[in-house]
Design a protein around this motif. Structure first.
Motif, mmCIF file in Angstrom:
data_model
loop_
_atom_site.group_PDB
_atom_site.id
_atom_site.type_symbol
_atom_site.label_atom_id
_atom_site.label_comp_id
_atom_site.label_asym_id
_atom_site.label_seq_id
_atom_site.Cartn_x
_atom_site.Cartn_y
_atom_site.Cartn_z
ATOM 1 N N GLU A 117 0.846 -1.193 0.000
ATOM 2 C CA GLU A 117 0.000 0.000 0.000
ATOM 3 C C GLU A 117 0.880 1.241 0.000
ATOM 4 O OE1 GLU A 117 -2.442 -0.347 3.490
ATOM 5 O OE2 GLU A 117 -3.573 -2.038 2.674
ATOM 6 N N ALA A 118 0.318 2.340 -0.467
ATOM 7 C CA ALA A 118 1.023 3.624 -0.432
ATOM 8 C C ALA A 118 1.113 4.099 1.015
ATOM 9 C CB ALA A 118 0.294 4.654 -1.285
ATOM 10 N N GLU A 147 -3.832 2.829 -0.235
ATOM 11 C CA GLU A 147 -4.299 2.225 -1.476
ATOM 12 C C GLU A 147 -3.278 1.190 -1.951
ATOM 13 O OE1 GLU A 147 -5.865 3.990 -5.708
ATOM 14 O OE2 GLU A 147 -5.666 5.349 -4.016
ATOM 15 N N GLU A 178 1.632 7.157 1.936
ATOM 16 C CA GLU A 178 1.094 8.518 2.028
ATOM 17 C C GLU A 178 0.387 8.844 0.725
ATOM 18 O OE1 GLU A 178 4.930 11.165 0.892
ATOM 19 O OE2 GLU A 178 5.144 9.930 2.695
ATOM 20 N N GLU A 179 -0.406 9.897 0.750
ATOM 21 C CA GLU A 179 -1.024 10.334 -0.501
ATOM 22 C C GLU A 179 0.073 10.784 -1.439
ATOM 23 O OE1 GLU A 179 -3.839 13.956 -1.529
ATOM 24 O OE2 GLU A 179 -4.942 12.322 -0.548
ATOM 25 N N PHE A 180 -0.052 10.420 -2.712
ATOM 26 C CA PHE A 180 1.025 10.653 -3.664
ATOM 27 C C PHE A 180 0.435 10.931 -5.033
ATOM 28 C CE2 PHE A 180 4.687 9.674 -6.260
ATOM 29 C CZ PHE A 180 5.753 10.058 -5.464
ATOM 30 N N VAL A 181 0.977 11.917 -5.740
ATOM 31 C CA VAL A 181 0.526 12.240 -7.092
ATOM 32 C C VAL A 181 1.474 11.603 -8.101
ATOM 33 C CG1 VAL A 181 0.080 14.081 -8.775
ATOM 34 C CG2 VAL A 181 -0.511 14.412 -6.359
ATOM 35 N N ILE A 222 -4.003 10.656 -8.356
ATOM 36 C CA ILE A 222 -3.727 10.728 -6.921
ATOM 37 C C ILE A 222 -3.914 9.349 -6.323
ATOM 38 C CG2 ILE A 222 -4.435 11.704 -4.710
ATOM 39 C CD1 ILE A 222 -5.398 14.182 -6.287
ATOM 40 N N ILE A 223 -2.839 8.854 -5.720
ATOM 41 C CA ILE A 223 -2.908 7.594 -4.979
ATOM 42 C C ILE A 223 -3.108 7.969 -3.522
ATOM 43 C CG2 ILE A 223 -1.595 5.580 -4.234
ATOM 44 C CD1 ILE A 223 -0.163 5.675 -6.937
ATOM 45 N N LYS A 224 -4.122 7.422 -2.924
ATOM 46 C CA LYS A 224 -4.418 7.725 -1.520
ATOM 47 C C LYS A 224 -3.596 6.835 -0.595
ATOM 48 C CE LYS A 224 -9.168 9.340 -2.168
ATOM 49 N NZ LYS A 224 -8.992 9.844 -3.472
ATOM 50 N N LYS A 225 -3.302 7.342 0.579
ATOM 51 C CA LYS A 225 -2.611 6.550 1.589
ATOM 52 C C LYS A 225 -3.416 5.274 1.851
ATOM 53 C CE LYS A 225 -1.217 6.363 6.359
ATOM 54 N NZ LYS A 225 -1.264 6.947 7.664
#
Length: 179
Positions: free
Chosen positions: A32-33, A146, A35-38, A141-144
């Protein structure tokens, strides 16, 4: 030493989950990610400008090619996770099958190979990153939390002539096996 996952110090208080398999017979552990990441789309001004020039058969400068190349550059999505492996193992990091189809996300290197000596290296503590390129038209945008990739534990063999005594010790993190 054993085979296990751990959270790197940077993310100790970030409420991350260790990778796990989703079904009884799944080969891969889902990452999973952290943190939120673009993940930016590759279809940026510099890329389109170069493609337009090529299509129109206009000259493209080295600077324009370099700028377009920067827009194609993959990003490293942090997982906050490190992996402990036996000395004859590696972790193969692969894309989730839904990422290219549903989201336009690919791993530009095909698969990632995490060596047993990557963990606890001095430069990044062995944190695993998922290298991604976004072929979609928009930034994604990948959410934390995800799911972004999967890791599969694999054994490997060496030749009879492999000289283990003369191998260098890893000092760096991502992409550093060239030592």
């Amino acid at each position: 030493m054993g085979r296990s996952f751990a959270i790197v110090k940077k993310y100790q208080n970030a409420d991350l989950k260790l990778p796990q398999r989703s079904t009884k017979y799944a080969a891969g552990y889902d990452f999973e990610a952290a943190e939120e990441f673009v993940v930016p789309s590759i279809w940026r001004h510099n890329v389109l400008k170069v493609l337009w020039s090529i299509w129109r058969q206009n000259r493209v400068t080295d600077t324009e090619y370099q700028r377009a190349h920067q827009d194609f550059k993959p990003v490293l999505v942090p997982t906050g996770i490190k992996v402990y492996l036996e000395e004859d193992e590696y972790l193969m990091v692969a894309n989730r099958s839904s990422n290219p189809l549903k989201r336009g996300l690919i791993l530009p290197n095909g698969v990632g190979i995490i060596d047993a000596d990557y963990v606890d290296n001095p430069s990044n503590e062995g944190e695993l990153f998922i290298q991604m390129t976004n072929f979609g038209l928009r930034d994604l945008i990948i959410k934390k939390g995800e799911r972004i990739g999967q890791g599969i534990f694999m054994k490997y063999l060496v030749t009879d002539q492999d000289d283990q005594d003369n191998k260098k010790v890893r000092q760096n993190g991502f992409g550093s096996t060239g030592v």
